[in-house]
Write a protein that holds these residues in place. Structure first.
Motif, PDB file in Angstrom:
ATOM      1  N   PRO A  18       0.846  -1.194   0.000  1.00  0.00           N
ATOM      2  CA  PRO A  18       0.000   0.000   0.000  1.00  0.00           C
ATOM      3  C   PRO A  18       0.880   1.243   0.000  1.00  0.00           C
ATOM      4  CG  PRO A  18      -0.081  -1.096   2.148  1.00  0.00           C
ATOM      5  CD  PRO A  18       0.719  -1.956   1.230  1.00  0.00           C
ATOM      6  N   THR A  19       0.514   2.184  -0.729  1.00  0.00           N
ATOM      7  CA  THR A  19       1.274   3.421  -0.815  1.00  0.00           C
ATOM      8  C   THR A  19       0.524   4.512  -0.068  1.00  0.00           C
ATOM      9  OG1 THR A  19       0.192   3.977  -2.872  1.00  0.00           O
ATOM     10  CG2 THR A  19       2.313   2.842  -3.011  1.00  0.00           C
ATOM     11  N   MET A  20       1.306   5.422   0.521  1.00  0.00           N
ATOM     12  CA  MET A  20       0.720   6.504   1.299  1.00  0.00           C
ATOM     13  C   MET A  20       1.437   7.779   0.908  1.00  0.00           C
ATOM     14  SD  MET A  20       0.447   6.855   5.424  1.00  0.00           S
ATOM     15  CE  MET A  20      -0.643   5.506   5.682  1.00  0.00           C
ATOM     16  N   ASP A  21       0.704   8.843   1.026  1.00  0.00           N
ATOM     17  CA  ASP A  21       1.283  10.144   0.734  1.00  0.00           C
ATOM     18  C   ASP A  21       2.382  10.427   1.760  1.00  0.00           C
ATOM     19  OD1 ASP A  21       1.611  12.659  -0.358  1.00  0.00           O
ATOM     20  OD2 ASP A  21       0.053  13.551   0.909  1.00  0.00           O
ATOM     21  N   PRO A  22       3.574  10.864   1.404  1.00  0.00           N
ATOM     22  CA  PRO A  22       4.670  11.111   2.343  1.00  0.00           C
ATOM     23  C   PRO A  22       4.305  12.133   3.426  1.00  0.00           C
ATOM     24  CG  PRO A  22       5.518  11.140   0.118  1.00  0.00           C
ATOM     25  CD  PRO A  22       4.032  11.023   0.011  1.00  0.00           C
ATOM     26  N   ASP A  23       3.491  13.137   3.107  1.00  0.00           N
ATOM     27  CA  ASP A  23       3.095  14.132   4.122  1.00  0.00           C
ATOM     28  C   ASP A  23       2.207  13.501   5.204  1.00  0.00           C
ATOM     29  OD1 ASP A  23       4.475  16.151   2.861  1.00  0.00           O
ATOM     30  OD2 ASP A  23       2.734  16.812   1.683  1.00  0.00           O
ATOM     31  N   VAL A  24       1.285  12.667   4.793  1.00  0.00           N
ATOM     32  CA  VAL A  24       0.398  12.001   5.744  1.00  0.00           C
ATOM     33  C   VAL A  24       1.213  11.039   6.610  1.00  0.00           C
ATOM     34  CG1 VAL A  24      -1.570  10.426   5.945  1.00  0.00           C
ATOM     35  CG2 VAL A  24      -1.612  12.241   4.248  1.00  0.00           C
ATOM     36  N   ALA A  25       2.150  10.311   5.981  1.00  0.00           N
ATOM     37  CA  ALA A  25       2.984   9.355   6.714  1.00  0.00           C
ATOM     38  C   ALA A  25       3.836  10.090   7.749  1.00  0.00           C
ATOM     39  CB  ALA A  25       3.858   8.579   5.747  1.00  0.00           C
ATOM     40  N   SER A  26       4.436  11.221   7.384  1.00  0.00           N
ATOM     41  CA  SER A  26       5.272  11.964   8.332  1.00  0.00           C
ATOM     42  C   SER A  26       4.424  12.532   9.481  1.00  0.00           C
ATOM     43  CB  SER A  26       6.046  13.076   7.617  1.00  0.00           C
ATOM     44  OG  SER A  26       5.150  14.049   7.128  1.00  0.00           O
ATOM     45  N   THR A  27       3.188  12.940   9.176  1.00  0.00           N
ATOM     46  CA  THR A  27       2.312  13.463  10.220  1.00  0.00           C
ATOM     47  C   THR A  27       1.972  12.365  11.238  1.00  0.00           C
ATOM     48  OG1 THR A  27       1.327  14.989   8.620  1.00  0.00           O
ATOM     49  CG2 THR A  27       0.115  14.623  10.657  1.00  0.00           C
TER      50      THR A  27
END
Length: 178
Positions: A18-27
């Motif tokens: 699954p891929t996630m947006d890097p901004d959401v992951a860092s948050t």
């Protein structure tokens, strides 16, 4: 069970990771880290506050049990017990000394008064009967019987009114002397 786990792995491999947006992951990572670090800081602050107000011992400083409040209380309790025992001994000694002083000071007067009362009883009984009475035996109560009859006689005088006047006069004389 193993068959189910293989099937789930196979489905995941077909779909890909699954891929996630890097901004959401860092948050998300920041939220988890900040929560963890804040919980640790809160625990440390709570422990420091408890140590400061004396509800928890400071484990960093070696404990001297002689200076601890519990040992001070126990030591003071031992001292208090010793002091109480000493005061009790002094009190008992003082009681004995006071009794001895009273016996020395007032004993002869009391003895003389009792002898006078016994003599008076003998004389009164002789005057009433015409002969000296026998001294009461121990079975009858001994000299205590004399004093009992003497007290009863005073009560009769009080009923006549003469004894009461004598007592009042005696009290007035004592007040004048005192």
């Amino acid at each position: 069970k193993q068959w189910y786990q293989r099937r789930v792995r196979g489905m995941l491999s077909l779909q890909g990771a699954p891929t996630m947006d890097p901004d959401v992951a860092s948050t998300i990572i920041q939220k988890v880290w900040k929560g963890y670090s804040q919980r640790n800081k809160t625990v440390k602050l709570r422990e420091e506050e408890l140590i400061f107000i004396g509800m928890q011992p400071n484990l960093d400083i070696p404990v001297n049990y002689k200076d601890s409040p519990v040992s001070k209380v126990a030591k003071r309790e031992e001292e208090r017990v010793l002091i109480q025992a000493q005061h009790e001994r002094e009190y008992q000694d003082a009681l004995v000394n006071i009794k001895d002083k009273i016996r020395e000071a007032e004993g002869p007067d009391i003895k003389e008064n009792m002898q006078d009362q016994i003599r008076q009883w003998f004389i009164e009984t002789r005057d009433a009967t015409g002969r000296f009475p026998d001294y009461p035996s121990d079975d009858e109560g001994g000299s205590a019987t004399i004093f009992k009859t003497k007290e009863g006689g005073e009560g009769e005088e009080g009923a006549n009114g003469e004894g009461g006047k004598k007592k009042k006069a005696d009290k007035k004389e004592k007040k004048k002397e005192g």
